[in-house]
Design a protein around this motif. Structure first.
Motif: not given
Length: 200
Positions: A155-183
């Motif tokens: 799913a796109s960031v917009a779709q994810i944000a829609n699904r779990i009722f968060l802003s796109e910016g918040t979703v991007r921040n969390h995904l960035s954290n996941v990327m950092a943790k997984t390399g």
């Protein structure tokens, strides 16, 4: 008295094979079968199940989630899966399971595992215990896990944000954290890595 067993696995062939093999044992009787994790707790109560054999990846409710519903009951749980991922193993242990075996385990060893957990013992593969120890705890937060699960279908960031009722910016921040943790280089790779490690 036979040990009363429930099998929950979404693959009919696997479920049928496990039933046949276990019913060959003089002291074990399969009394219930389910094709998903839905209704495991109700079936355990209805059929007075002593040991539940649960697959991990099943529709609607995973084996790990189903195991959580049996915490505090007299029913012991063994995860029977094709996945020997340390993350899955650690999540299963946290859910209170008594055993974790892979599906290529010889039938006599599976039967022995059923007997052992029925008597209050635990059955964990030493390799998995060591691998989980080396891997450490799941570094993802509950919110990061929620977002990753919402993105599993690419799913796109917009779709994810829609699904779990968060802003796109918040979703991007969390995904960035996941990327950092997984390399990982992008969030699709990060989610794949998290799945591979058994964190989701």
């Amino acid at each position: 008295m036979s040990i009363r067993v429930l099998i929950a696995d979404d693959q009919d062939l696997v479920r049928g094979a496990l039933k046949v093999l276990l019913n060959l044992e003089p002291d074990i009787k399969v009394v219930a079968e389910l094709g998903s994790g839905v209704g495991v707790a109700d079936a355990v109560k209805k059929y007075r199940v002593d040991v539940a054999l649960l697959d991990i990846e099943m529709p609607d409710v995973s084996g790990i989630e189903a195991a959580k519903t049996l915490k505090g009951t007299d029913c012991a749980v063994i995860i029977v899966t094709t996945f020997d991922r340390p993350g899955y193993f650690q999540r299963a242990v946290d859910a209170g399971v008594s055993g974790y075996v892979v599906k290529d385990t010889p039938p006599d060893e599976l039967a022995a595992a059923v007997r052992r957990v029925h008597h209050g013992l635990r059955v964990f593969d030493n390799h998995l215990v060591e691998a989980a120890r080396r891997a450490g705890n799941n570094p993802l937060t509950p919110r990061e896990i929620e977002i990753c699960n919402a993105a599993k279908d690419h799913a796109s960031v917009a779709q994810i944000a829609n699904r779990i009722f968060l802003s796109e910016g918040t979703v991007r921040n969390h995904l960035s954290n996941v990327m950092a943790k997984t390399g990982a280089r992008n969030y699709h790779e990060a989610i794949h890595a998290a799945i591979t490690k058994g964190w989701l």
